[in-house]
Design a protein around this motif. Structure first.
Motif, PDB file in Angstrom:
ATOM      1  N   ASN A 115       0.813  -1.192   0.000  1.00  0.00           N
ATOM      2  CA  ASN A 115       0.000   0.000   0.000  1.00  0.00           C
ATOM      3  C   ASN A 115       0.858   1.257   0.000  1.00  0.00           C
ATOM      4  N   LEU A 116       1.859   1.240   0.861  1.00  0.00           N
ATOM      5  CA  LEU A 116       2.768   2.372   0.974  1.00  0.00           C
ATOM      6  C   LEU A 116       3.521   2.554  -0.340  1.00  0.00           C
ATOM      7  N   GLN A 117       3.987   1.426  -0.899  1.00  0.00           N
ATOM      8  CA  GLN A 117       4.711   1.481  -2.169  1.00  0.00           C
ATOM      9  C   GLN A 117       3.859   2.155  -3.246  1.00  0.00           C
ATOM     10  N   SER A 118       2.613   1.746  -3.350  1.00  0.00           N
ATOM     11  CA  SER A 118       1.771   2.279  -4.418  1.00  0.00           C
ATOM     12  C   SER A 118       1.479   3.752  -4.152  1.00  0.00           C
ATOM     13  N   SER A 119       1.327   4.120  -2.867  1.00  0.00           N
ATOM     14  CA  SER A 119       1.045   5.530  -2.619  1.00  0.00           C
ATOM     15  C   SER A 119       2.291   6.367  -2.907  1.00  0.00           C
ATOM     16  N   ILE A 120       3.485   5.778  -2.689  1.00  0.00           N
ATOM     17  CA  ILE A 120       4.710   6.509  -3.015  1.00  0.00           C
ATOM     18  C   ILE A 120       4.807   6.732  -4.520  1.00  0.00           C
ATOM     19  N   SER A 121       4.476   5.703  -5.289  1.00  0.00           N
ATOM     20  CA  SER A 121       4.587   5.883  -6.741  1.00  0.00           C
ATOM     21  C   SER A 121       3.541   6.879  -7.240  1.00  0.00           C
ATOM     22  N   LYS A 122       2.380   6.900  -6.576  1.00  0.00           N
ATOM     23  CA  LYS A 122       1.365   7.897  -6.940  1.00  0.00           C
ATOM     24  C   LYS A 122       1.893   9.299  -6.676  1.00  0.00           C
ATOM     25  N   ILE A 123       2.554   9.460  -5.539  1.00  0.00           N
ATOM     26  CA  ILE A 123       3.086  10.772  -5.175  1.00  0.00           C
ATOM     27  C   ILE A 123       4.125  11.215  -6.195  1.00  0.00           C
ATOM     28  N   ARG A 124       4.961  10.255  -6.638  1.00  0.00           N
ATOM     29  CA  ARG A 124       5.984  10.586  -7.642  1.00  0.00           C
ATOM     30  C   ARG A 124       5.337  11.105  -8.915  1.00  0.00           C
ATOM     31  N   ILE A 125       4.279  10.384  -9.320  1.00  0.00           N
ATOM     32  CA  ILE A 125       3.600  10.798 -10.547  1.00  0.00           C
ATOM     33  C   ILE A 125       3.022  12.199 -10.378  1.00  0.00           C
ATOM     34  N   ALA A 126       2.406  12.451  -9.221  1.00  0.00           N
ATOM     35  CA  ALA A 126       1.826  13.767  -8.947  1.00  0.00           C
ATOM     36  C   ALA A 126       2.903  14.842  -8.976  1.00  0.00           C
ATOM     37  N   PHE A 127       4.069  14.502  -8.410  1.00  0.00           N
ATOM     38  CA  PHE A 127       5.174  15.463  -8.344  1.00  0.00           C
ATOM     39  C   PHE A 127       5.659  15.842  -9.744  1.00  0.00           C
ATOM     40  N   VAL A 128       5.835  14.794 -10.577  1.00  0.00           N
ATOM     41  CA  VAL A 128       6.324  15.044 -11.932  1.00  0.00           C
ATOM     42  C   VAL A 128       5.286  15.823 -12.742  1.00  0.00           C
ATOM     43  N   SER A 129       4.006  15.435 -12.607  1.00  0.00           N
ATOM     44  CA  SER A 129       3.008  16.147 -13.416  1.00  0.00           C
ATOM     45  C   SER A 129       2.840  17.581 -12.915  1.00  0.00           C
ATOM     46  N   GLY A 130       2.975  17.770 -11.579  1.00  0.00           N
ATOM     47  CA  GLY A 130       2.942  19.131 -11.052  1.00  0.00           C
ATOM     48  C   GLY A 130       4.051  19.975 -11.668  1.00  0.00           C
ATOM     49  N   GLY A 131       5.248  19.354 -11.786  1.00  0.00           N
ATOM     50  CA  GLY A 131       6.391  20.035 -12.386  1.00  0.00           C
ATOM     51  C   GLY A 131       6.117  20.422 -13.835  1.00  0.00           C
ATOM     52  N   LEU A 132       5.496  19.477 -14.570  1.00  0.00           N
ATOM     53  CA  LEU A 132       5.207  19.745 -15.978  1.00  0.00           C
ATOM     54  C   LEU A 132       4.236  20.920 -16.130  1.00  0.00           C
ATOM     55  N   VAL A 133       3.220  20.913 -15.288  1.00  0.00           N
ATOM     56  CA  VAL A 133       2.239  22.001 -15.336  1.00  0.00           C
ATOM     57  C   VAL A 133       2.911  23.330 -15.012  1.00  0.00           C
ATOM     58  N   TRP A 134       3.741  23.289 -13.993  1.00  0.00           N
ATOM     59  CA  TRP A 134       4.478  24.490 -13.584  1.00  0.00           C
ATOM     60  C   TRP A 134       5.326  25.020 -14.736  1.00  0.00           C
ATOM     61  N   ALA A 135       6.070  24.122 -15.379  1.00  0.00           N
ATOM     62  CA  ALA A 135       6.924  24.513 -16.508  1.00  0.00           C
ATOM     63  C   ALA A 135       6.085  25.108 -17.633  1.00  0.00           C
ATOM     64  N   ALA A 136       4.936  24.507 -17.930  1.00  0.00           N
ATOM     65  CA  ALA A 136       4.075  24.996 -19.004  1.00  0.00           C
ATOM     66  C   ALA A 136       3.560  26.397 -18.686  1.00  0.00           C
ATOM     67  N   LEU A 137       3.130  26.577 -17.434  1.00  0.00           N
ATOM     68  CA  LEU A 137       2.620  27.888 -17.032  1.00  0.00           C
ATOM     69  C   LEU A 137       3.694  28.966 -17.155  1.00  0.00           C
ATOM     70  N   LEU A 138       4.879  28.611 -16.653  1.00  0.00           N
ATOM     71  CA  LEU A 138       5.975  29.579 -16.683  1.00  0.00           C
ATOM     72  C   LEU A 138       6.323  29.946 -18.121  1.00  0.00           C
ATOM     73  N   THR A 139       6.366  28.900 -18.976  1.00  0.00           N
ATOM     74  CA  THR A 139       6.642  29.135 -20.392  1.00  0.00           C
ATOM     75  C   THR A 139       5.604  30.099 -20.972  1.00  0.00           C
ATOM     76  N   TYR A 140       4.352  29.847 -20.635  1.00  0.00           N
ATOM     77  CA  TYR A 140       3.275  30.679 -21.165  1.00  0.00           C
ATOM     78  C   TYR A 140       3.421  32.127 -20.685  1.00  0.00           C
ATOM     79  N   VAL A 141       3.725  32.280 -19.395  1.00  0.00           N
ATOM     80  CA  VAL A 141       3.858  33.632 -18.839  1.00  0.00           C
ATOM     81  C   VAL A 141       5.005  34.385 -19.524  1.00  0.00           C
TER      82      VAL A 141
END
Lengths: 248, 344
Positions: free
Chosen positions: B3-29
């Protein structure tokens, strides 16, 4: 006149049964008292009794294991200090079970039950169902008791290399040779520890610790080579099961 | 755990996608300040990677080190330092990649706003990690606590059951039942032995040290009862030299060992069985040796006995803080258990 055996390793416990049986001396004759499962087995084969009074905890082989080895099983009344919950499971299959110490009234009830149903019921069927129920209890699966000729052999489950279907029997292969057991492959598949034993083929169950190598063999099939050098065919579904248990 | 393992991998995915969104926003600005897509994208990617690295650092830091109550201020400075590093890192790196004076000016002017947005992002990350890890810690603690409690409960239950020894008790009562019919005197004697034995087990306290003579007297009651049950099949030999009679040992220590010896002696063979108990003084140790015959070929896997023996081991460990006081040997057909009890 019905013929009976009393099988119990404690002499005083047998004495109680004999004493209580005095009340039925016109209907039941005691052929012999037996000290343990081996003696019991011999006596059953010799006399083919109608009824046995059987203790569960006995030296070397317990009451259930002894019954497994009997070909024509008689009716059984358990006399035991075994805890009630464990024995309840067999209640429906044995004629009755008596929890030590039991009263004379309770004993009479059990014997009367036997006398009233004896002609109608086929004891062997009953006892088969009883063993089926007994095999559900986990304590039974640490060893396999088999008969070789007149001798009884106790094989710890750890010593088993693999099991092979052999007509109506299962051949239990160990380093000391192989032994026949009158059970089905399905029975062993269900009762042996699934993390140790895998049914890799319709006719084979192997102990995974004994595998040294698995080679491909024809299409879809594999062959497992055991420490002893034995080559065991592994079917497609068997291979999938094996992979799952081994985690590969 | 899975359970912990899967929640860790979920967090990683969230972290990376958060980064991508951030990069896209910054690029747009950046693009909206009328820079070309190439410049905007470079800015977005570089700044976000640096910010991501800073976030990862603070998260990792908090995984292994949870600030105490008084040191939250340290975390504040940590965040500040990381923000400075990633903001000025970008300020320093970007001009090397993008050759444009206009852009360099833009970068210099926007440094304050970049600093604050980065600071907010890192602070937020720190807060989340702190809460998550402290929650994990708490869960872990609770699990450990409940496991320890379960262990204690199991041991207590086992002790209770052990004291009652239903199998022994019921079989003994059954033997008495048999004796009443034709040897009433012996039945009466056995009732007395049984009640003395049970009284003895009830009044004993686990922590108490008793002299060996007392322990052996209690054991004798037990052995006498077993001898009535099993008749001639069971024989016992007890030898104890004068010097060890007064030696002390924890109450009821020998009982489970002898019980096992009898059980395995009697159920491993159909012949008669001799269980021997020997006591000796050895330097400052009381050495107790219990031997019983067994059949190495057909011995049942000794699962059941494990608890008895390990219970003895555990008691000795709790009393003397040593794990080397119990030894067992199995040679040929004799199983030997040796217990050493330090004399204080």
């Amino acid at each position: 006149m019905k013929r009976a055996l009393v099988i119990d390793d404690e002499p005083l416990a047998r004495m109680v049964v004999l004493e209580y049986l005095q009340g039925f001396k016109d209907q039941i004759e005691v052929l012999q008292e037996c000290n343990d499962g081996f003696e019991g087995l011999k006596a059953i084969q010799q006399y083919q009794p109608d009824l046995i009074f059987l203790d569960v905890q006995m030296p070397k082989i317990n009451g259930f294991e002894m019954l497994e080895l009997v070909e024509q099983a008689p009716s059984v009344i358990f006399t035991t200090a075994f805890d009630e919950y464990a024995i309840k499971a067999f209640e429906t299959h044995a004629i009755d079970y008596l929890l030590k110490p039991f009263t004379k009234d309770r004993f009479n009830k059990a014997v009367e039950k036997f006398l009233s149903q004896a002609p109608a019921v086929q004891p062997a069927k009953h006892t088969e169902a009883l063993l089926e129920a007994a095999s559900q209890s986990p304590a039974q699966h640490e060893r396999i008791v088999v008969k070789t000729g007149t001798k009884v052999k106790i094989i710890p489950v750890n010593d088993v290399e693999y099991l092979e279907a052999d007509d109506d029997y299962v051949s239990v292969h160990t380093s000391e040779g192989s032994f026949l057991k009158n059970k089905t492959m399905g029975f062993f598949e269900q009762t042996l520890d699934p993390s140790q034993f895998v049914r890799v083929h319709r006719s084979y169950i192997i102990k995974i610790q004994n595998i040294t190598r698995i080679d491909p063999y024809e299409k879809d099939a594999h062959i497992a080579i055991l420490k002893s050098g034995a080559k065991i065919p592994v079917s497609k579904t068997g291979y999938a099961k094996l992979k799952q248990v081994l985690g590969i | 755990m899975a359970n912990l393992q899967s929640s860790i991998s979920k967090i990683r995915i969230a972290f990376v996608s958060g980064g991508l969104v951030w990069a896209a926003l910054l690029t747009y600005v950046v693009h909206s300040f009328s820079f070309g897509w190439y410049i905007a994208l470079t800015d977005g990617v570089i700044c976000t990677s640096l910010l991501g690295a800073a976030c990862w650092l603070i998260n990792n830091n908090l995984r292994y080190y949870q600030p105490g109550k008084g040191s939250y201020i340290n975390l504040f400075f940590w965040c500040l330092a990381l923000t400075a590093a990633c903001t000025f890192g970008a300020r320093w790196v970007l001009p090397y990649i993008v050759n444009s004076t206009v852009y360099a000016n833009f970068l210099a002017q926007s440094i304050t706003i970049r600093f604050f947005t980065n600071y907010l992002a890192i602070g937020w990350m720190a807060l989340i990690s702190m809460i998550w890890y402290s929650q994990q810690d708490q869960k872990e603690n609770e699990k450990r606590k409940s496991e320890a409690e379960k262990l204690a409960r199991d041991a207590e239950l086992y002790n209770l059951r052990q004291q009652l020894q239903p199998h022994f008790l019921f079989n003994s009562l059954n033997s008495i039942n048999a004796l009443i019919g034709f040897k009433p005197d012996e039945a009466r004697k056995m009732i007395h032995q049984l009640s003395d034995f049970l009284r003895g087990t009830l009044k004993k306290d686990d922590q108490q040290l008793v002299p060996l003579t007392e322990e052996l007297a209690h054991l004798q009651l037990y052995l006498d009862i077993e001898k009535v049950r099993f008749g001639h099949r069971l024989q016992t030999e007890i030898s104890c030299d004068d010097r060890c009679g007064e030696a002390k040992l924890p109450a009821m220590l020998l009982q489970p060992i002898v019980e096992n010896a009898i059980k395995f002696g009697l159920y491993d063979t159909t012949e008669s069985v001799t269980v021997s108990i020997r006591a000796e003084m050895d330097d400052n140790y009381l050495t107790l040796m219990v031997q019983n015959p067994y059949d190495p070929k057909t011995a049942r896997p000794r699962k059941g006995t494990g608890f008895g023996l390990s219970g003895v081991q555990r008691r000795l460990y709790l009393l003397f803080a040593r794990t080397d006081l119990v030894e067992t040997y199995a040679d040929d057909n004799i199983f030997t258990t040796i217990i050493k009890v330090p004399q204080i």
